[in-house]
Each structure stands twice: as C-alpha cells, then as structure tokens.
Design an enzyme around this catalytic site. Structure first.
Site, PDB file in Angstrom:
ATOM      1  N   GLU A   1       4.406  -7.078   6.979  1.00 46.50           N
ATOM      2  CA  GLU A   1       3.885  -6.005   7.821  1.00 46.50           C
ATOM      3  C   GLU A   1       4.523  -5.904   9.196  1.00 46.50           C
ATOM      4  O   GLU A   1       4.678  -4.811   9.740  1.00 46.50           O
ATOM      5  CB  GLU A   1       2.361  -6.159   7.978  1.00 46.50           C
ATOM      6  CG  GLU A   1       1.568  -5.846   6.732  1.00 46.50           C
ATOM      7  CD  GLU A   1       1.509  -7.001   5.747  1.00 46.50           C
ATOM      8  OE1 GLU A   1       0.895  -6.830   4.684  1.00 46.50           O
ATOM      9  OE2 GLU A   1       2.075  -8.073   6.047  1.00 46.50           O
TER      10      GLU A   1
ATOM     11  N   GLY B   1      -0.613  -4.991   0.622  1.00 48.29           N
ATOM     12  CA  GLY B   1      -1.829  -4.622  -0.085  1.00 48.29           C
ATOM     13  C   GLY B   1      -2.010  -5.328  -1.405  1.00 48.29           C
ATOM     14  O   GLY B   1      -3.141  -5.531  -1.865  1.00 48.29           O
TER      15      GLY B   1
ATOM     16  N   ASP C   1      -2.284  -8.122   7.222  1.00 45.29           N
ATOM     17  CA  ASP C   1      -3.676  -7.690   7.134  1.00 45.29           C
ATOM     18  C   ASP C   1      -4.195  -7.911   5.718  1.00 45.29           C
ATOM     19  O   ASP C   1      -3.770  -8.842   5.051  1.00 45.29           O
ATOM     20  CB  ASP C   1      -3.830  -6.248   7.618  1.00 45.29           C
ATOM     21  CG  ASP C   1      -3.171  -5.222   6.709  1.00 45.29           C
ATOM     22  OD1 ASP C   1      -2.193  -5.577   6.013  1.00 45.29           O
ATOM     23  OD2 ASP C   1      -3.619  -4.062   6.694  1.00 45.29           O
TER      24      ASP C   1
ATOM     25  N   GLY D   1       0.829  -1.196   0.000  1.00 44.81           N
ATOM     26  CA  GLY D   1       0.000   0.000   0.000  1.00 44.81           C
ATOM     27  C   GLY D   1       0.861   1.242   0.000  1.00 44.81           C
ATOM     28  O   GLY D   1       2.021   1.219   0.423  1.00 44.81           O
TER      29      GLY D   1
END
Length: 349
Positions: free
Chosen positions: A136, A113, A144, A64
C-alpha cells in the site's frame, strides 16, 4: 458468471473469489457478500467451517478494485471510498473473530485486500506459488485491512520492513512472519477441500501439512532489526543511508519509491499498536484514520494515477523522505470526527 461464488458444500460454507482475469481483485459488492454470508453461517448449525479460495493459479486476490475510488476521488467525492473502507474493515474483523474455523487457500498473489480476506482466518494455507505482500505505501496508502495488526505482531521489526519496502513473502516467510499457518503442496489442495466439505473437520489439513520452506527473512532478522528499529521514518532512513550493504541500499531504494507520508504513518501505527498491545479492532480503527483522509489530504489519488491510470510509475508525492514532520503524521492519525469504523452487523436497509 458472478465475481464471487458463495454456497454451502456439505459441512462447509464456501466462498470462492471468481475474477481470475482481474487477479480476483476485491470489489465493494464482493466485500458485502462475504460479510453477509459469514453472518448467516455463524448461526447455521449445519456449517462447521468456512472455506475461502479463488479461481485461477495466478492469484488468490491481488488487492482491492480501486478504479472506482479514483473516479470518485478525482471528482471530489471522498464519501464512497470512506464507506468502502468502513465496510471492508468490518468484514475483515468478522473474519478475524469468527467463532468457527476459517480455512483459506492462498495461491499466487495475496496482496492488500486479499490479505484482509485470506490472512485473518484460523487456518491459512500456502503453497509454492504463494506470494504475500502489503504494497500500500507504494500507492499512497498504509498497510490496512488489518495488515497493520499482523505486521505489528511479526517478529522483531519485520513489520516495519515489510510494510515500508512492500517486499513479498514466499510461503516460508509468510508462516514465519505470521501471515500464514500451514505449508501444503498445491497438488493436494483439491483433495483437502473435498475432505473439509464432506467431513467438516480439519484432520486432512494436519495430515497434509509439510515442513515450511526456507524463510529468508528469518535469516536476515538481525540486520532488519538493526535497520528498521528506529522510532520514526527519519531514524530508519538515517540507518539505511549509513549502511553500505546491498541489503540496506536495496531497502532504501524501495522506500524511495513509496509515499513518504504513508511510510511515516506506517511506522507510527505499528509502534502504537505494539506499545498499547492493540487488537485487530484498534488496528482497523487506526488504519481508517489514515485511509479516510488519504484522498483529500494524502497521496492516494496520485499513487493510483501513477500506478494504475497513467502507469508512468512516476508519482509526485507531497513530501520527500526527509520532509515528513511529526505534525504531518499527527494530522493523518488523529481521531475521525463523525463516522468511525463500527463492528456490528450492517443494516439491510
């Protein structure tokens, strides 16, 4: 030149990530555009499948775009990041639950992401360049975008290993672990895409698929299960310290670079999902409990600073490997008061 190219192509709805210089990192606007397209195509009888790919050979999507989160978070504005995560997670669930085939082509790096966009569809294609990871914990988050769901479903305790060490999977491991479905030589990809669009069926995929390459993690399964089978971060660290093998010591070194609070919460989330046979939606809601607090009460701001802003690779985490208590974990994973993740189509207003 737009960051994302969304169009109809024959019988396919096509989503092409188009930020190759940024390794196709996912922006907030890209997340919303993907969600809107998927909702529109659900009810379109001319769309028989969705095809997701990306421009460039280095990455499908390396994560992301977190620069804006850092800017807002350091200013004390945590609402922007929370809104981003809620909207991104809703899009991730939409991909996972889509009623039509979703085919993704995952060249190069697929991380963070990118996993949320590319690794929840029905037909996930990898090739020799594919490198898939959930990194992450290295920046003060937890796996996530539904990554915790995939990790919880992985054989044995490969989920703990991959989530905590942030190790990368090649094509064989990605298929073995459950992040991909089909190995197809990359020189066949463009022809397959053309067939998918023209015919609207998946026959070309099955024809082009080849036996998966070797999966080193499969060979290491027994050792990983022994080392990462503990019920907490403390038990896993203790097992790694007691094992003098190079594999264990390398894994311990990897853990030592990540945020201990993130590591401890990752273990807790995976164990809860397995114990409760949690689904994708539960995984996303558990993830949001952590991520929504990660800037104010966790290590996310410091993780971004060390990795992306100052690039000193020397984060000052809030805990050490032996210092995360059960109450610390419980505080990060308690239910969120107020706005939770929801899964209905967002209002256009």
């Amino acid at each position: 030149m737009t960051d994302i190219d969304i169009r109809k192509d024959g019988h396919a709805g096509r989503i092409t990530l188009n930020r190759p210089k940024a390794l196709n990192a996912l922006t907030y606007e890209m997340c919303l555009a993907i969600e809107d397209a998927l909702w529109d195509w659900r009810a379109d009888p001319t769309i028989k499948l969705v095809l997701i790919d990306a421009v460039g050979d280095k990455a499908f999507c390396a994560g992301g775009d977190i620069a804006e989160m850092y800017a807002t978070g350091t200013a004390g504005d945590y609402a922007y990041g929370q809104r981003f995560w809620r909207d991104e997670y809703r899009m991730n669930a939409l991909v996972a639950e889509y009623p039509k085939p979703v085919v993704s082509f995952l060249q190069g790096f697929t991380m963070g992401g990118g996993v949320g966009v590319g690794c929840h569809g029905s037909h996930r294609v990898v090739g020799d360049s594919s490198k898939i990871a959930m990194p992450e914990c290295g920046i003060g988050l937890i796996p996530d975008v539904g990554g915790s769901y995939l990790l919880a479903q992985a054989p044995g305790h490969l989920g703990e290993y991959l989530g905590m060490t942030t190790d990368r999977m090649g094509p064989g491991d990605a298929i073995h672990v459950g992040f991909a479905d089909l190995y197809v030589p990359e020189d066949k990809w463009e022809g397959i895409k053309a067939h998918l669009c023209a015919e609207g069926d998946l026959a070309a995929l099955a024809t082009a698929a080849r036996p998966a390459p070797d999966a080193p993690l499969k060979e290491a399964q027994a050792q990983i299960d022994a080392l990462f089978g503990g019920g907490s971060l403390g038990e896993i660290v203790e097992a790694l310290r007691a094992d003098t093998s190079s594999f264990a010591q390398d894994a311990l070194a990897r853990l030592s670079r990540s945020a201990p609070l993130s590591l401890a919460c990752t273990v807790a989330i995976l164990h809860q999902l397995r114990a409760e046979q949690g689904d994708m939606r539960q995984a996303l809601q558990l993830e949001y409990r952590f991520t929504s607090r990660s800037m104010e009460h966790g290590d996310f701001i410091e993780g971004i600073r060390a990795a992306i802003i100052d690039k000193d690779k020397s984060p000052k985490w809030s805990h050490d490997l032996d210092g995360v208590s059960d109450s610390d974990v419980a505080a990060m994973l308690r239910p969120v008061e107020g706005t939770e993740v929801t899964f209905e189509r967002r209002s256009e207003a």
